[in-house]
Design a protein around this motif. Structure first.
Motif, PDB file in Angstrom:
ATOM      1  N   THR A   1     -52.905  66.149 179.870  1.00  0.00           N
ATOM      2  CA  THR A   1     -52.767  65.830 178.445  1.00  0.00           C
ATOM      3  C   THR A   1     -51.383  66.284 178.004  1.00  0.00           C
ATOM      4  N   VAL A   2     -50.621  65.369 177.415  1.00  0.00           N
ATOM      5  CA  VAL A   2     -49.201  65.607 177.143  1.00  0.00           C
ATOM      6  C   VAL A   2     -48.917  65.476 175.650  1.00  0.00           C
ATOM      7  N   LEU A   3     -48.089  66.386 175.152  1.00  0.00           N
ATOM      8  CA  LEU A   3     -47.564  66.291 173.784  1.00  0.00           C
ATOM      9  C   LEU A   3     -46.060  66.068 173.869  1.00  0.00           C
ATOM     10  N   ALA A   4     -45.569  65.027 173.205  1.00  0.00           N
ATOM     11  CA  ALA A   4     -44.128  64.780 173.107  1.00  0.00           C
ATOM     12  C   ALA A   4     -43.704  65.003 171.660  1.00  0.00           C
ATOM     13  N   LEU A   5     -42.587  65.715 171.463  1.00  0.00           N
ATOM     14  CA  LEU A   5     -42.190  66.133 170.117  1.00  0.00           C
ATOM     15  C   LEU A   5     -40.672  66.200 170.015  1.00  0.00           C
ATOM     16  N   THR A   6     -40.133  65.679 168.911  1.00  0.00           N
ATOM     17  CA  THR A   6     -38.691  65.751 168.656  1.00  0.00           C
ATOM     18  C   THR A   6     -38.437  66.175 167.212  1.00  0.00           C
ATOM     19  N   ASP A   7     -37.209  66.546 166.950  1.00  0.00           N
ATOM     20  CA  ASP A   7     -36.803  67.026 165.626  1.00  0.00           C
ATOM     21  C   ASP A   7     -36.741  65.871 164.626  1.00  0.00           C
ATOM     22  N   ALA A   8     -37.463  66.011 163.517  1.00  0.00           N
ATOM     23  CA  ALA A   8     -37.415  65.005 162.454  1.00  0.00           C
ATOM     24  C   ALA A   8     -36.581  65.473 161.257  1.00  0.00           C
ATOM     25  N   ARG A   9     -36.024  66.688 161.358  1.00  0.00           N
ATOM     26  CA  ARG A   9     -35.262  67.288 160.261  1.00  0.00           C
ATOM     27  C   ARG A   9     -36.181  67.523 159.056  1.00  0.00           C
ATOM     28  N   ARG A  10     -35.616  68.027 157.980  1.00  0.00           N
ATOM     29  CA  ARG A  10     -36.412  68.373 156.785  1.00  0.00           C
ATOM     30  C   ARG A  10     -37.599  69.271 157.126  1.00  0.00           C
ATOM     31  N   ARG A  11     -37.437  70.121 158.140  1.00  0.00           N
ATOM     32  CA  ARG A  11     -38.491  71.051 158.581  1.00  0.00           C
ATOM     33  C   ARG A  11     -39.751  70.322 159.037  1.00  0.00           C
ATOM     34  N   GLU A  12     -39.555  69.150 159.633  1.00  0.00           N
ATOM     35  CA  GLU A  12     -40.665  68.365 160.173  1.00  0.00           C
ATOM     36  C   GLU A  12     -40.346  67.946 161.603  1.00  0.00           C
TER      37      GLU A  12
ATOM     38  N   ALA B   1     -45.347  68.464 159.419  1.00  0.00           N
ATOM     39  CA  ALA B   1     -44.883  69.842 159.469  1.00  0.00           C
ATOM     40  C   ALA B   1     -45.342  70.470 160.784  1.00  0.00           C
ATOM     41  N   PRO B   2     -44.605  71.448 161.308  1.00  0.00           N
ATOM     42  CA  PRO B   2     -45.007  72.085 162.569  1.00  0.00           C
ATOM     43  C   PRO B   2     -46.428  72.640 162.547  1.00  0.00           C
ATOM     44  N   GLY B   3     -46.917  73.064 161.388  1.00  0.00           N
ATOM     45  CA  GLY B   3     -48.266  73.600 161.303  1.00  0.00           C
ATOM     46  C   GLY B   3     -49.326  72.588 161.678  1.00  0.00           C
ATOM     47  N   VAL B   4     -49.095  71.325 161.372  1.00  0.00           N
ATOM     48  CA  VAL B   4     -50.045  70.277 161.744  1.00  0.00           C
ATOM     49  C   VAL B   4     -50.116  70.163 163.266  1.00  0.00           C
TER      50      VAL B   4
END
Length: 252
Positions: free
Chosen positions: A136-147, A168-171
Protein backbone atom coordinates in the motif's frame (compact mmCIF):
# COMPACT_ATOMS: atom_id res chain seq x y z
CA UNK A 1 -4.19 18.08 -29.15
CA UNK A 2 -3.32 15.72 -31.95
CA UNK A 3 -4.45 12.15 -31.71
CA UNK A 4 -2.20 10.98 -34.53
CA UNK A 5 -1.83 7.56 -36.10
CA UNK A 6 -1.38 5.74 -32.82
CA UNK A 7 -4.84 6.43 -31.51
CA UNK A 8 -7.02 3.38 -31.93
CA UNK A 9 -4.09 1.12 -32.90
CA UNK A 10 -2.84 -1.52 -30.47
CA UNK A 11 0.82 -2.52 -30.55
CA UNK A 12 1.63 -5.83 -32.27
CA UNK A 13 4.17 -8.08 -30.51
CA UNK A 14 7.68 -6.71 -30.85
CA UNK A 15 6.55 -3.23 -31.84
CA UNK A 16 8.58 -0.50 -30.12
CA UNK A 17 7.28 3.01 -29.58
CA UNK A 18 9.63 5.89 -28.86
CA UNK A 19 8.17 8.32 -26.33
CA UNK A 20 9.05 11.84 -25.22
CA UNK A 21 8.35 12.16 -21.48
CA UNK A 22 7.80 15.48 -19.63
CA UNK A 23 6.81 16.48 -16.10
CA UNK A 24 6.82 19.94 -14.49
CA UNK A 25 4.28 19.30 -11.72
CA UNK A 26 6.85 19.85 -8.96
CA UNK A 27 9.81 22.19 -8.49
CA UNK A 28 11.85 19.65 -10.46
CA UNK A 29 11.82 19.64 -14.26
CA UNK A 30 11.85 16.08 -15.59
CA UNK A 31 12.17 15.03 -19.22
CA UNK A 32 13.55 12.12 -21.18
CA UNK A 33 13.18 9.62 -23.98
CA UNK A 34 11.81 6.15 -23.33
CA UNK A 35 10.88 3.16 -25.42
CA UNK A 36 7.95 0.81 -24.89
CA UNK A 37 8.04 -2.62 -26.50
CA UNK A 38 5.08 -4.98 -26.45
CA UNK A 39 6.26 -8.51 -25.65
CA UNK A 40 3.91 -11.44 -24.92
CA UNK A 41 1.04 -8.97 -24.59
CA UNK A 42 2.72 -6.90 -21.87
CA UNK A 43 4.51 -3.58 -22.41
CA UNK A 44 8.17 -3.40 -21.41
CA UNK A 45 9.71 0.01 -20.77
CA UNK A 46 13.27 1.24 -20.89
CA UNK A 47 14.71 4.73 -20.56
CA UNK A 48 17.17 5.94 -23.19
CA UNK A 49 17.96 9.39 -21.77
CA UNK A 50 16.78 11.51 -18.88
CA UNK A 51 17.29 14.97 -17.38
CA UNK A 52 16.19 15.98 -13.87
CA UNK A 53 16.78 19.59 -12.80
CA UNK A 54 15.55 21.00 -9.49
CA UNK A 55 14.77 24.61 -10.35
CA UNK A 56 11.21 25.65 -9.62
CA UNK A 57 11.58 29.15 -11.04
CA UNK A 58 12.94 28.33 -14.51
CA UNK A 59 10.66 25.61 -15.90
CA UNK A 60 9.92 27.54 -19.09
CA UNK A 61 13.53 28.59 -19.61
CA UNK A 62 15.18 25.19 -19.35
CA UNK A 63 12.63 22.61 -20.52
CA UNK A 64 13.14 23.06 -24.27
CA UNK A 65 16.93 22.86 -23.90
CA UNK A 66 16.65 19.70 -21.81
CA UNK A 67 14.39 18.10 -24.43
CA UNK A 68 16.98 18.88 -27.11
CA UNK A 69 19.64 17.24 -24.94
CA UNK A 70 17.73 13.99 -24.43
CA UNK A 71 16.84 13.77 -28.10
CA UNK A 72 20.51 14.12 -29.01
CA UNK A 73 21.70 11.68 -26.35
CA UNK A 74 19.18 9.02 -27.39
CA UNK A 75 19.85 9.53 -31.08
CA UNK A 76 16.22 10.33 -31.82
CA UNK A 77 15.08 13.06 -34.18
CA UNK A 78 11.78 14.79 -33.65
CA UNK A 79 10.25 12.77 -36.47
CA UNK A 80 11.28 9.61 -34.60
CA UNK A 81 8.95 10.29 -31.66
CA UNK A 82 5.79 8.16 -31.71
CA UNK A 83 4.01 9.64 -28.68
CA UNK A 84 4.34 12.10 -25.80
CA UNK A 85 3.68 11.33 -22.14
CA UNK A 86 3.23 14.34 -19.89
CA UNK A 87 2.56 14.65 -16.17
CA UNK A 88 -0.76 16.35 -15.52
CA UNK A 89 -0.19 17.13 -11.85
CA UNK A 90 -1.58 17.93 -9.43
CA UNK A 91 0.76 20.86 -9.25
CA UNK A 92 0.98 24.66 -9.10
CA UNK A 93 -0.65 26.41 -12.05
CA UNK A 94 2.38 28.20 -13.48
CA UNK A 95 4.85 25.32 -13.40
CA UNK A 96 2.40 22.63 -14.46
CA UNK A 97 1.16 24.44 -17.55
CA UNK A 98 4.74 24.75 -18.90
CA UNK A 99 5.12 20.99 -19.29
CA UNK A 100 1.59 20.41 -20.51
CA UNK A 101 1.75 23.19 -23.10
CA UNK A 102 5.11 21.90 -24.34
CA UNK A 103 3.82 18.33 -24.59
CA UNK A 104 0.68 19.43 -26.40
CA UNK A 105 2.79 21.54 -28.75
CA UNK A 106 4.92 18.55 -29.73
CA UNK A 107 1.79 16.50 -30.30
CA UNK A 108 0.24 19.11 -32.57
CA UNK A 109 3.44 19.78 -34.50
CA UNK A 110 4.24 16.11 -35.11
CA UNK A 111 0.65 14.82 -35.31
CA UNK A 112 1.26 12.25 -32.59
CA UNK A 113 -0.83 11.39 -29.51
CA UNK A 114 -0.19 13.02 -26.14
CA UNK A 115 -1.00 10.91 -23.08
CA UNK A 116 -1.55 12.59 -19.72
CA UNK A 117 -0.48 10.82 -16.51
CA UNK A 118 -1.25 11.90 -12.95
CA UNK A 119 2.19 12.80 -11.58
CA UNK A 120 1.38 11.10 -8.27
CA UNK A 121 0.63 7.90 -10.21
CA UNK A 122 4.14 8.08 -11.65
CA UNK A 123 5.66 8.44 -8.18
CA UNK A 124 3.58 5.54 -6.85
CA UNK A 125 4.53 3.37 -9.82
CA UNK A 126 8.21 4.00 -9.06
CA UNK A 127 7.72 3.30 -5.35
CA UNK A 128 6.06 0.01 -6.21
CA UNK A 129 9.10 -1.11 -8.17
CA UNK A 130 11.33 -0.84 -5.07
CA UNK A 131 8.77 -2.02 -2.49
CA UNK A 132 7.37 -5.36 -1.41
CA UNK A 133 4.84 -6.87 -3.85
CA UNK A 134 1.30 -5.66 -3.18
CA UNK A 135 2.41 -2.77 -0.97
CA UNK A 136 0.00 0.00 0.00
CA UNK A 137 1.61 3.22 -1.21
CA UNK A 138 1.10 6.90 -0.41
CA UNK A 139 2.42 9.49 -2.88
CA UNK A 140 2.63 13.10 -1.67
CA UNK A 141 4.03 16.40 -2.97
CA UNK A 142 4.14 20.00 -1.80
CA UNK A 143 1.01 22.00 -2.64
CA UNK A 144 2.23 25.17 -0.87
CA UNK A 145 -0.10 27.23 1.35
CA UNK A 146 0.67 24.67 4.10
CA UNK A 147 -1.08 21.93 2.12
CA UNK A 148 -0.06 18.80 0.24
CA UNK A 149 -1.16 16.94 -2.87
CA UNK A 150 -1.58 13.24 -2.24
CA UNK A 151 -3.07 9.94 -3.37
CA UNK A 152 -3.32 6.42 -1.96
CA UNK A 153 -2.62 3.18 -3.87
CA UNK A 154 -2.78 -0.58 -3.49
CA UNK A 155 -1.19 -3.39 -5.53
CA UNK A 156 2.29 -1.94 -5.19
CA UNK A 157 1.33 1.49 -6.45
CA UNK A 158 -0.57 0.33 -9.52
CA UNK A 159 -4.16 0.92 -8.42
CA UNK A 160 -5.21 4.30 -7.05
CA UNK A 161 -7.83 3.96 -4.30
CA UNK A 162 -8.10 7.58 -3.19
CA UNK A 163 -7.13 10.95 -4.60
CA UNK A 164 -5.58 12.93 -5.97
CA UNK A 165 -6.54 15.45 -3.28
CA UNK A 166 -5.18 18.66 -1.80
CA UNK A 167 -5.36 18.73 1.99
CA UNK A 168 -3.76 19.94 5.18
CA UNK A 169 -1.07 17.55 6.50
CA UNK A 170 -3.39 16.59 9.37
CA UNK A 171 -5.82 14.97 6.94
CA UNK A 172 -3.02 12.83 5.52
CA UNK A 173 -1.93 11.90 9.06
CA UNK A 174 -5.37 10.36 9.62
CA UNK A 175 -5.08 8.43 6.35
CA UNK A 176 -1.66 7.12 7.37
CA UNK A 177 -2.99 5.89 10.70
CA UNK A 178 -6.04 4.20 9.14
CA UNK A 179 -4.74 2.74 5.88
CA UNK A 180 -1.73 0.59 6.77
CA UNK A 181 0.60 2.36 4.38
CA UNK A 182 3.71 0.27 3.64
CA UNK A 183 5.71 2.68 1.50
CA UNK A 184 5.72 6.34 0.52
CA UNK A 185 7.05 8.56 -2.23
CA UNK A 186 7.39 12.29 -2.69
CA UNK A 187 8.57 15.17 -0.54
CA UNK A 188 10.31 13.83 2.57
CA UNK A 189 9.77 17.04 4.54
CA UNK A 190 6.06 17.14 3.83
CA UNK A 191 5.65 13.45 4.52
CA UNK A 192 7.17 14.08 7.97
CA UNK A 193 4.76 16.97 8.50
CA UNK A 194 1.95 14.60 7.57
CA UNK A 195 2.87 12.05 10.21
CA UNK A 196 5.03 9.57 8.30
CA UNK A 197 7.47 7.99 10.75
CA UNK A 198 9.27 5.54 8.50
CA UNK A 199 12.34 5.90 6.30
CA UNK A 200 12.65 8.86 3.97
CA UNK A 201 11.36 8.02 0.49
CA UNK A 202 13.74 6.76 -2.16
CA UNK A 203 11.47 8.26 -4.83
CA UNK A 204 10.93 12.00 -4.33
CA UNK A 205 9.69 13.33 -7.71
CA UNK A 206 8.12 11.85 -10.84
CA UNK A 207 10.74 10.10 -12.96
CA UNK A 208 10.89 9.29 -16.66
CA UNK A 209 10.67 5.58 -15.77
CA UNK A 210 7.67 6.13 -13.51
CA UNK A 211 5.79 8.26 -16.03
CA UNK A 212 6.55 5.83 -18.83
CA UNK A 213 5.45 2.84 -16.75
CA UNK A 214 2.24 4.49 -15.62
CA UNK A 215 1.33 5.34 -19.22
CA UNK A 216 2.54 2.16 -20.92
CA UNK A 217 -0.80 0.37 -21.17
CA UNK A 218 -2.54 3.48 -22.50
CA UNK A 219 0.20 4.13 -25.06
CA UNK A 220 0.17 0.58 -26.40
CA UNK A 221 -3.43 -0.38 -25.78
CA UNK A 222 -5.05 1.08 -28.87
CA UNK A 223 -7.79 3.02 -27.07
CA UNK A 224 -8.75 6.54 -28.11
CA UNK A 225 -6.62 9.23 -26.49
CA UNK A 226 -8.52 11.18 -23.81
CA UNK A 227 -8.30 14.98 -23.62
CA UNK A 228 -5.18 16.37 -21.95
CA UNK A 229 -6.48 17.99 -18.75
CA UNK A 230 -4.42 19.49 -15.90
CA UNK A 231 -5.05 18.49 -12.29
CA UNK A 232 -4.83 21.88 -10.60
CA UNK A 233 -7.28 20.89 -7.80
CA UNK A 234 -7.64 24.57 -6.90
CA UNK A 235 -7.56 27.96 -8.57
CA UNK A 236 -4.31 29.83 -9.34
CA UNK A 237 -2.91 32.06 -6.57
CA UNK A 238 -3.42 35.20 -8.63
CA UNK A 239 -7.12 34.49 -9.10
CA UNK A 240 -7.61 33.76 -5.43
CA UNK A 241 -5.93 37.02 -4.39
CA UNK A 242 -8.16 38.93 -6.80
CA UNK A 243 -11.25 37.23 -5.37
CA UNK A 244 -10.19 38.02 -1.83
CA UNK A 245 -9.65 41.67 -2.76
CA UNK A 246 -13.12 41.78 -4.31
CA UNK A 247 -14.64 40.38 -1.14
CA UNK A 248 -12.89 43.00 0.98
CA UNK A 249 -14.13 45.81 -1.27
CA UNK A 250 -17.65 44.44 -1.18
CA UNK A 251 -17.61 44.25 2.60
CA UNK A 252 -16.62 47.89 3.13
Amino acid sequence: MATGALAGESSPPGRTRTVLVIDTATDTVVTGIGRITTTDGAPECRVSATRVVADGRRHAEILTSLIAEVLEESGVGRDGIDAVVVGTGPGPFTGLRVGMATGAGFGDALDIPVFGVCSLDAIAHDVGRVSAPGATVLALTDARRREVYWALYRDGGHTRTRGPEVSAPGVVAEVLSDSGVDAVGGSAAHLRQSGWGGDDPAITVPSVAGLLGAAAIAVTGGQSVPPLLPLYLRRPDAVERKDQQHKKVGAS
